[in-house]
Design a protein around this motif. Structure first.
Motif: not given
Length: 179
Positions: A33-58
């Motif tokens: 969220a501290t990045f510009s909106s364009r720079a934040a897209t990739f980190p948010r997508a990757i971390s969002g996928a990791a969050i979903v995967g981790c929650v599903l595993l748990l």
């Protein structure tokens, strides 16, 4: 209620590693969220996928059968040859100490990932990624042909990401390759 308690798994190394990965992914998502909106897209997508995967595993013990089997399914990057698979099978009457393979546990994997992050921070992704892939190939005893293909693909992915994101992935804190 009683059947739900039976589904609870013992907290093992994999669960701890998944929990740590979840905490890191949430931190990455919030920090983006501290990045510009364009720079934040990739980190948010990757971390969002990791969050979903981790929650599903748990929560996998509480998921319905077909979804649980999909989530818990063993996924391998490279399939073993028949010769390797037969060598990995140990007969019931053999001595376990003689047939024991090099133990690869989640703590070792976490150390490899931690090393990757540190080297990437210090020397850049162009240095860290091939080193990590070589370590992965060595540790998991991957066929040389497949290993070479994975190594080449990893360098191409980093080069593609650098172009697509217009980010200096060849630069680290103390070392700059400068491609």
């Amino acid at each position: 209620m009683k059947s739900s308690l039976n589904r609870l798994r013992v907290i093992d190394g994999e669960t701890v590693f998944t929990g740590i990965l979840l905490v890191i992914a949430v931190y990455m998502f919030v920090e983006a969220a501290t990045f510009s909106s364009r720079a934040a897209t990739f980190p948010r997508a990757i971390s969002g996928a990791a969050i979903v995967g981790c929650v599903l595993l748990l929560i996998s013990p509480f998921l319905p059968g077909p979804i649980r089997s999909f989530v818990e399914e063993d996924a391998r990057i490279v399939k073993q040859d028949d010769a390797t698979a037969k060598a990995d099978e140990t007969p019931a009457d053999s001595d376990p100490e003689e047939s024991e393979l090099k133990p690869i546990n989640s703590a070792y994997t976490a150390l490899m990932i931690g090393g990757y992050v540190i080297v990437a921070y210090l020397a850049g992704f162009f240095v860290a990624t091939p080193l990590f892939v070589l370590a992965y190939i060595f540790v998991f005893d991957i066929n040389r042909l497949y290993g070479s293909m994975i190594l080449i693909a990893s360098v191409l992915v980093i080069a593609g990401l650098e172009r697509a994101l217009n980010a200096p992935l060849d630069e680290g804190l103390i070392f700059t390759v400068g491609f």
